[in-house]
Scaffold this motif. Structure first.
Motif, PDB file in Angstrom:
ATOM      1  N   LEU A  71      10.263  14.001  10.570  1.00  0.00           N
ATOM      2  CA  LEU A  71      11.554  13.433  10.176  1.00  0.00           C
ATOM      3  C   LEU A  71      11.640  13.263   8.671  1.00  0.00           C
ATOM      4  CD1 LEU A  71      14.268  11.980  10.631  1.00  0.00           C
ATOM      5  CD2 LEU A  71      12.959   9.869  11.019  1.00  0.00           C
ATOM      6  N   ILE A  72      10.592  12.728   8.061  1.00  0.00           N
ATOM      7  CA  ILE A  72      10.629  12.511   6.616  1.00  0.00           C
ATOM      8  C   ILE A  72      10.724  13.842   5.879  1.00  0.00           C
ATOM      9  CG2 ILE A  72       9.268  11.653   4.660  1.00  0.00           C
ATOM     10  CD1 ILE A  72       8.340   9.383   6.536  1.00  0.00           C
ATOM     11  N   ASP A  73      10.041  14.859   6.385  1.00  0.00           N
ATOM     12  CA  ASP A  73      10.191  16.198   5.806  1.00  0.00           C
ATOM     13  C   ASP A  73      11.633  16.673   5.934  1.00  0.00           C
ATOM     14  OD1 ASP A  73       7.518  16.317   5.140  1.00  0.00           O
ATOM     15  OD2 ASP A  73       6.933  17.475   6.918  1.00  0.00           O
ATOM     16  N   ASN A  74      12.239  16.452   7.095  1.00  0.00           N
ATOM     17  CA  ASN A  74      13.628  16.858   7.325  1.00  0.00           C
ATOM     18  C   ASN A  74      14.572  16.115   6.393  1.00  0.00           C
ATOM     19  OD1 ASN A  74      12.682  18.463   9.414  1.00  0.00           O
ATOM     20  ND2 ASN A  74      13.310  17.059  11.043  1.00  0.00           N
ATOM     21  N   GLU A  75      14.349  14.825   6.223  1.00  0.00           N
ATOM     22  CA  GLU A  75      15.199  14.021   5.341  1.00  0.00           C
ATOM     23  C   GLU A  75      15.116  14.530   3.907  1.00  0.00           C
ATOM     24  OE1 GLU A  75      14.950   9.635   7.551  1.00  0.00           O
ATOM     25  OE2 GLU A  75      13.582  10.136   5.915  1.00  0.00           O
ATOM     26  N   GLN A  76      13.919  14.802   3.459  1.00  0.00           N
ATOM     27  CA  GLN A  76      13.735  15.260   2.086  1.00  0.00           C
ATOM     28  C   GLN A  76      14.366  16.627   1.876  1.00  0.00           C
ATOM     29  OE1 GLN A  76       9.476  14.901   1.621  1.00  0.00           O
ATOM     30  NE2 GLN A  76       9.559  12.699   1.214  1.00  0.00           N
ATOM     31  N   LEU A  80       9.327   0.735   6.618  1.00  0.00           N
ATOM     32  CA  LEU A  80       9.865   2.019   7.077  1.00  0.00           C
ATOM     33  C   LEU A  80      10.966   2.553   6.157  1.00  0.00           C
ATOM     34  CD1 LEU A  80      10.010   1.404  10.940  1.00  0.00           C
ATOM     35  CD2 LEU A  80       8.411   2.864   9.676  1.00  0.00           C
ATOM     36  N   GLY A  81      11.574   1.677   5.367  1.00  0.00           N
ATOM     37  CA  GLY A  81      12.628   2.116   4.453  1.00  0.00           C
ATOM     38  C   GLY A  81      12.117   2.673   3.132  1.00  0.00           C
ATOM     39  N   LEU A  82      10.810   2.667   2.915  1.00  0.00           N
ATOM     40  CA  LEU A  82      10.235   3.214   1.679  1.00  0.00           C
ATOM     41  C   LEU A  82      10.295   4.746   1.706  1.00  0.00           C
ATOM     42  CD1 LEU A  82       7.162   0.838   1.297  1.00  0.00           C
ATOM     43  CD2 LEU A  82       9.309   0.783   0.009  1.00  0.00           C
ATOM     44  N   PRO A  83      10.163   5.390   0.543  1.00  0.00           N
ATOM     45  CA  PRO A  83      10.325   6.855   0.493  1.00  0.00           C
ATOM     46  C   PRO A  83       9.478   7.626   1.491  1.00  0.00           C
ATOM     47  CG  PRO A  83      10.344   5.969  -1.716  1.00  0.00           C
ATOM     48  CD  PRO A  83      10.023   4.814  -0.802  1.00  0.00           C
ATOM     49  N   ASP A  84       8.182   7.321   1.596  1.00  0.00           N
ATOM     50  CA  ASP A  84       7.345   8.027   2.566  1.00  0.00           C
ATOM     51  C   ASP A  84       6.298   7.080   3.143  1.00  0.00           C
ATOM     52  OD1 ASP A  84       5.966   9.725   4.180  1.00  0.00           O
ATOM     53  OD2 ASP A  84       5.190  11.004   2.593  1.00  0.00           O
ATOM     54  N   PRO A  85       6.678   6.317   4.176  1.00  0.00           N
ATOM     55  CA  PRO A  85       5.735   5.374   4.775  1.00  0.00           C
ATOM     56  C   PRO A  85       4.812   5.995   5.819  1.00  0.00           C
ATOM     57  CG  PRO A  85       7.839   5.191   5.872  1.00  0.00           C
ATOM     58  CD  PRO A  85       8.017   6.229   4.787  1.00  0.00           C
ATOM     59  N   ALA A  86       4.989   7.291   6.129  1.00  0.00           N
ATOM     60  CA  ALA A  86       4.271   7.900   7.254  1.00  0.00           C
ATOM     61  C   ALA A  86       2.748   7.775   7.154  1.00  0.00           C
ATOM     62  CB  ALA A  86       4.690   9.358   7.420  1.00  0.00           C
ATOM     63  N   PRO A  87       2.120   8.101   6.010  1.00  0.00           N
ATOM     64  CA  PRO A  87       0.656   7.960   5.950  1.00  0.00           C
ATOM     65  C   PRO A  87       0.197   6.526   6.170  1.00  0.00           C
ATOM     66  CG  PRO A  87       1.451   9.320   4.139  1.00  0.00           C
ATOM     67  CD  PRO A  87       2.654   8.694   4.768  1.00  0.00           C
ATOM     68  N   THR A  88       0.964   5.569   5.671  1.00  0.00           N
ATOM     69  CA  THR A  88       0.606   4.167   5.835  1.00  0.00           C
ATOM     70  C   THR A  88       0.759   3.726   7.286  1.00  0.00           C
ATOM     71  OG1 THR A  88       1.232   3.663   3.556  1.00  0.00           O
ATOM     72  CG2 THR A  88       1.143   1.813   5.084  1.00  0.00           C
ATOM     73  N   VAL A  89       1.845   4.150   7.935  1.00  0.00           N
ATOM     74  CA  VAL A  89       2.050   3.791   9.342  1.00  0.00           C
ATOM     75  C   VAL A  89       0.932   4.379  10.207  1.00  0.00           C
ATOM     76  CG1 VAL A  89       3.600   4.009  11.318  1.00  0.00           C
ATOM     77  CG2 VAL A  89       4.538   3.532   9.056  1.00  0.00           C
ATOM     78  N   GLN A 122       0.837  -1.198   0.000  1.00  0.00           N
ATOM     79  CA  GLN A 122       0.000   0.000   0.000  1.00  0.00           C
ATOM     80  C   GLN A 122       0.878   1.256   0.000  1.00  0.00           C
ATOM     81  OE1 GLN A 122      -3.214   0.297  -0.399  1.00  0.00           O
ATOM     82  NE2 GLN A 122      -3.407   2.467   0.008  1.00  0.00           N
ATOM     83  N   ALA A 123       1.956   1.219   0.775  1.00  0.00           N
ATOM     84  CA  ALA A 123       2.866   2.371   0.825  1.00  0.00           C
ATOM     85  C   ALA A 123       3.599   2.558  -0.500  1.00  0.00           C
ATOM     86  CB  ALA A 123       3.878   2.193   1.960  1.00  0.00           C
ATOM     87  N   ARG A 124       3.868   1.475  -1.202  1.00  0.00           N
ATOM     88  CA  ARG A 124       4.597   1.566  -2.473  1.00  0.00           C
ATOM     89  C   ARG A 124       3.694   1.909  -3.646  1.00  0.00           C
ATOM     90  NH1 ARG A 124       8.309  -3.121  -4.408  1.00  0.00           N
ATOM     91  NH2 ARG A 124       8.865  -1.472  -5.892  1.00  0.00           N
ATOM     92  N   PHE A 125       2.552   1.228  -3.714  1.00  0.00           N
ATOM     93  CA  PHE A 125       1.750   1.302  -4.932  1.00  0.00           C
ATOM     94  C   PHE A 125       0.329   1.791  -4.732  1.00  0.00           C
ATOM     95  CE2 PHE A 125       4.580  -2.514  -5.354  1.00  0.00           C
ATOM     96  CZ  PHE A 125       5.472  -1.939  -6.251  1.00  0.00           C
ATOM     97  N   GLY A 126      -0.140   1.864  -3.506  1.00  0.00           N
ATOM     98  CA  GLY A 126      -1.545   2.105  -3.253  1.00  0.00           C
ATOM     99  C   GLY A 126      -1.960   3.553  -3.320  1.00  0.00           C
TER     100      GLY A 126
END
Length: 400
Positions: A252-257, A216-225, A177-181
């Motif tokens: 964190l994901i915003d900071n990483e990006q 958790l290693g996917l580009p943006d898993p936050a909405p899925t988590v 779901q995080a990758r393709f959904g």
């Protein structure tokens, strides 16, 4: 109109053509590319692995490969899998199967010659896609192509039945779901994973940890988590995660990006957990993470509101560990780019050579020099020895 797999670099590999010729020399159609390699190629992505399904029994697969001079490794022969070792990498070749029974962790299977049997036992429609290795004709038995086009992750058949066959499919669902959904997600799938989430507790911790870290290693898993938390699934795999942790994962994901930093699953896991190194150690042990991973997670969990200078922090805990802490705190990581942690240019012997008796005083002076060196942003050896001489002179004068 017959749909075909888009031609890609891997479809033109000579070693794969030789593999197909070995298994199906008379073009009888006894083997097909299957699963992720087909799905990813349709999406224009570079597949990580190339897998094949075949109507041949595993012993026959191994015999044909060996006859063609291709190394065959019986990596999962009980479940029908032979691994072919090629110049361009390995290919797992699995005999078509149908499920006979399952306990939610392990399935008993029987071999089959019916492609529909094999497709029916797979998890999601987008993973039950096959392609003829010569013509690249696509075979879709459960609407996977339409689901790919609509970015819909859907279980094959009855979602509850698929999950009861292997409860790990709950976590796989969220990873896909995080990758393709898309949002909103498939209602029937969400209802099923929520209802059966307690089954995750019966799985081995290694399997759960592997899936969680991959998510958790996917580009943006936050909405899925966050959706996992809302559906009551996250509580069964990571009960230590808090609402504050979910919010920090977003940040964190915003900071990483913003920093152009690589996605690191362990850092994302640290965000979800309270800033408690002992708790982080417990979670890492439960998920069967490596010793190095446990140490890094604990260091990330030792974060606090005001981090020190970036390079000073890296000197103390390590480059990657410092990057974790800085990104979690929303601090700049630019000072670490292209910089390697240096070694203090002096040793205890340099202090003894200046007349200081070996013992606690040497250690005290060494700590003083190191503190000044760090504060001065790691100057060269000449400046460090000047610092040392000044401290030794002051110590001698004070002692005299």
């Amino acid at each position: 109109m017959t749909e075909r797999l888009p031609a890609a670099a891997w479809t033109r590999r000579d070693d794969l053509a030789a593999l197909v010729a070995a298994l199906d020399p008379h073009a009888e159609g006894n083997c097909r590319w299957v699963g992720g390699v087909v799905r990813d190629t349709i999406l224009g992505l570079a597949p990580k692995d190339v897998d094949m399904a075949t109507t041949l029994l595993p012993e026959e697969t191994a015999a044909r490969l060996s006859q063609a001079g291709i190394k065959a490794v019986p990596t999962g022969i009980a479940h029908g899998t032979i691994t072919a070792v090629l110049d361009g990498g390995t290919v797992e070749i699995t005999t078509l199967r149908r499920d006979v029974s399952t306990d939610g962790r392990h399935a008993t299977v029987a071999f089959s010659t019916d492609w529909r049997d094999d497709a029916a036992r797979r998890d999601f429609t987008i993973n039950a896609l096959y392609a003829d290795p010569r013509s690249l004709e696509l075979f879709d038995y459960h609407g996977g192509l339409a689901d790919l086009a609509n970015r819909q992750v859907r279980f094959i058949g009855d979602a509850r039945e698929r999950i009861r066959e292997d409860y790990l499919r709950i976590l796989r669902y969220f990873r896909f779901q995080a990758r393709f959904g898309s949002i909103p997600a498939d209602k029937a799938s969400e209802e099923a994973v929520s209802e059966l989430a307690a089954g995750l507790k019966g799985l081995s911790r290694e399997r759960v940890g592997w899936e969680l870290m991959n998510l958790l290693g996917l580009p943006d898993p936050a909405p899925t988590v966050r959706r996992m938390a809302e559906l009551g699934v996250l509580a069964h795999v990571l009960p230590e995660a808090t609402e504050a942790g979910l919010a920090l994962l977003d940040t964190l994901i915003d900071n990483e990006q913003a920093a152009g930093a690589q996605a690191v699953a362990l850092r994302r896991l640290a965000a979800l957990l309270p800033a408690d190194p002992a708790l982080a150690e417990q979670v890492a042990a439960r998920l069967r993470l490596s010793i190095a991973q446990r140490k890094r997670l604990a260091i990330a969990a030792a974060r606090h509101g005001e981090e020190t200078d970036a390079r000073a922090l890296a000197y103390r805990v390590g480059i990657e560990e410092a990057r974790d802490r800085l990104l979690l705190a929303g601090r700049a990581t630019a000072p670490l780019e292209g910089w390697n942690v240096p070694q203090l240019p002096i040793k205890g012997g340099d202090i003894v050579a200046r007349g200081i008796k070996a013992g606690p005083e040497v250690a005290r002076i060494l700590r003083q020099v190191e503190a000044r060196w760090i504060k001065a942003q790691f100057p060269d050896a000449g400046q460090v020895f000047a610092m040392l001489d000044e401290i030794v002179a002051h110590t001698s004068a004070k002692g005299g």
